[in-house]
Motif scaffolding. Structure first.
Motif, mmCIF file in Angstrom:
data_model
loop_
_atom_site.group_PDB
_atom_site.id
_atom_site.type_symbol
_atom_site.label_atom_id
_atom_site.label_comp_id
_atom_site.label_asym_id
_atom_site.label_seq_id
_atom_site.Cartn_x
_atom_site.Cartn_y
_atom_site.Cartn_z
ATOM 1 N N ASN A 252 1.015 -1.246 -0.390
ATOM 2 C CA ASN A 252 0.375 0.309 0.033
ATOM 3 C C ASN A 252 0.820 1.204 0.469
ATOM 4 O O ASN A 252 0.557 2.249 -0.537
ATOM 5 N N LYS A 253 1.802 1.613 0.950
ATOM 6 C CA LYS A 253 2.903 2.586 0.771
ATOM 7 C C LYS A 253 3.466 3.172 -0.776
ATOM 8 O O LYS A 253 3.115 3.600 -0.891
ATOM 9 N N ALA A 256 0.669 4.799 -3.019
ATOM 10 C CA ALA A 256 0.590 5.869 -2.615
ATOM 11 C C ALA A 256 1.594 6.543 -2.993
ATOM 12 O O ALA A 256 1.342 7.499 -3.704
ATOM 13 N N ASN A 259 1.209 6.915 -6.653
ATOM 14 C CA ASN A 259 -0.091 7.532 -7.284
ATOM 15 C C ASN A 259 0.362 9.142 -7.045
ATOM 16 O O ASN A 259 -0.286 9.671 -7.743
ATOM 17 N N ALA A 260 0.673 9.685 -6.185
ATOM 18 C CA ALA A 260 1.789 10.290 -5.654
ATOM 19 C C ALA A 260 2.593 11.192 -6.906
ATOM 20 O O ALA A 260 2.492 12.201 -7.343
#
Length: 487
Positions: A252-253, A256, A259-260
């Motif tokens: 998940n990290k 993220a 996506n950023a």
């Protein structure tokens, strides 16, 4: 030489020889015996005594004057100078005395030459001295008087103030004025003001160009950041692929972070697109300012040529020629002067301004299919390219890379382009270090290199080069008109 031969012929005599200096005293004594003049026997040179004798002999021959009241001249009377006569002349002959004195003294000065002294010392003792005298005057003095050169222009007196003022009026009517020892145009001041306005216009153009360079630099920064974010996105995807299936937290990290990174890349792309639009607008402002600046210079040159033609015509008018002659005598203004000399300071300044403007019409080669081709220098290697204003960047086939000695970076970004026939094809994007057409050179120009499968593709000269300049594609005249201001 001819004068000497004529004198020898008219006065030929066996006695025509150079008499020694001792015989001059004999001639002086003979003159004293004739009661015409007294000559001293002081220690004078032979030439001085001959000159005195000749002077007094001429007075006796011409006027035949007699001493007053029976007075006689003393043989040993000392003479102060050749112009002094120790004899009392009759009142009736005083006018004759003055004229004889002037004529004889002038002739004495003329006969200072040794050759003429010899002639005088011998010929004046002859009985035919009268016609010898007239021969001398006719052969020697008369030609000198008739053919005497006029006084030099510099020796002539200057014109009066009224004449100079009238000459100034004539020159002003012709659009000229005197400045020191030269002439200037009355419109020179107007040209100077116009060129000063051009200087301000040039500074404004430079400021617009600085703004354009700033926008272009920001686009380059955006491209660098986007390229860096694309690299980070690739690395994060590689890390995501290596995570174990049960490690949800790490997964998940990384997701993220991906996506950023992609969000930031999209923002950068959006800002870059806005900067590209701003660059196009700013480039349009630069082109308009360059066109206006070049047109102002063109109009100024046309006015200058018309003024030069008018001045050349005025300088041929009789009144202006006379006025220039007056200025020449009083102020040393050249009489032979042209419009180029009058307008030299203005033209020198105008040429410096024109040197910054480059306007060229480049001939094009039109093919049978209507394509217009031009020779372009890329990396200092010539290549024929088709002008395509619809292409956003320059396009080069893969076969041209080796001919132009180009090095395509291994990490060059891929790009899909569509050819003129509608066929999509993969290409690599790169920056060309130098692209030049004639004197118009652009550096760091965007281009794409087509893949090897595009075997029949033609090289295209696109807008990544053309937009650097103010250009016009004149299809009827088969010309590409380019304009550039500044280095």
């Amino acid at each position: 030489m001819l004068v000497w031969i004529l004198i020898r012929f008219l006065t030929w005599d066996a006695d025509f020889l150079i008499k020694p200096a001792t015989q001059v005293d004999h001639l002086a004594s003979a003159a004293a015996e004739r009661r015409c003049v007294g000559l001293s026997e002081a220690k004078h040179s032979a030439t001085g005594r001959a000159r005195q004798l000749m002077l007094f002999r001429f007075r006796c021959f011409w006027h035949q004057a007699t001493p007053k009241n029976g007075m006689t001249a003393e043989p040993n009377a000392r003479v102060a100078s050749p112009n002094t006569i120790p004899v009392q002349w009759n009142r009736q002959s005083r006018a004759s005395q003055r004229s004889a004195k002037l004529a004889a003294y002038s002739l004495t000065r003329f006969f200072d030459d040794p050759l003429m002294n010899r002639f005088c010392r011998t010929s004046l003792e002859r009985r035919h001295a009268g016609w010898v005298r007239w021969t001398c005057w006719a052969v020697v003095c008369l030609p000198l008087t008739v053919h005497a050169d006029p006084p030099a222009e510099s020796e002539r007196p200057p014109h009066s103030a009224a004449v100079v003022a009238k000459a100034d009026t004539i020159l002003q009517a012709a659009g000229l004025r005197r400045s020191g020892s030269t002439l200037q145009s009355l419109q020179a001041a107007d040209f100077s003001r116009t060129m000063s306005q051009l200087s301000r216009q040039r500074r404004e153009l430079k400021l617009i160009q600085v703004d354009l360079d700033s926008v272009s630099a920001s686009i380059e920064r955006f491209n660098g950041q986007i390229k860096l974010l694309e690299g980070q996105d690739g690395q994060l995807n590689l890390q995501l692929a290596r995570i174990a299936a049960g490690d949800v937290t790490t997964n998940n990290k990384i997701v993220a972070m991906i996506n950023a990174t992609r969000t930031l890349r999209r923002q950068m792309q959006s800002q870059r697109d806005d900067a590209v639009k701003a660059e196009d607008q700013q480039r349009g402002r630069v082109h308009d300012a360059q066109a206006n600046y070049a047109e102002s210079i063109y109009q100024l040159r046309r006015r200058f040529d018309e003024l030069a033609e008018t001045i050349d015509t005025s300088l041929t008018e009789p009144n202006v020629i006379k006025a220039v002659g007056v200025m020449n005598r009083n102020f040393a203004v050249p009489t032979e002067i042209s419009a180029a000399e009058v307008l030299a300071p203005v033209e020198k300044r105008l040429r410096l301004i024109e040197r910054e403007v480059f306007r060229r019409e480049i001939a094009l080669d039109v093919q049978s299919n209507g394509s217009m081709m031009v020779t372009v220098s890329i990396n200092q290697k010539p290549i024929r390219m088709i002008i395509d204003t619809g292409a956003t960047v320059m396009v080069l086939p893969n076969s041209s890379v080796a001919e132009l000695e180009l090095e395509v970076p291994a990490d060059a970004p891929l790009r899909r382009v569509i050819l003129a026939n509608g066929q999509p094809i993969a290409a690599r994007q790169m920056r060309l270090p130098s692209v030049r057409i004639g004197e118009f050179e652009a550096k760091d120009v965007a281009a794409v290199i087509l893949g090897p499968e595009a075997t029949n593709a033609d090289p295209l000269l696109g807008m990544s080069y053309l937009k650097r300049f103010e250009f016009e594609l004149d299809a009827p005249n088969r010309e590409l008109k380019l304009l550039r201001v500044g280095p």
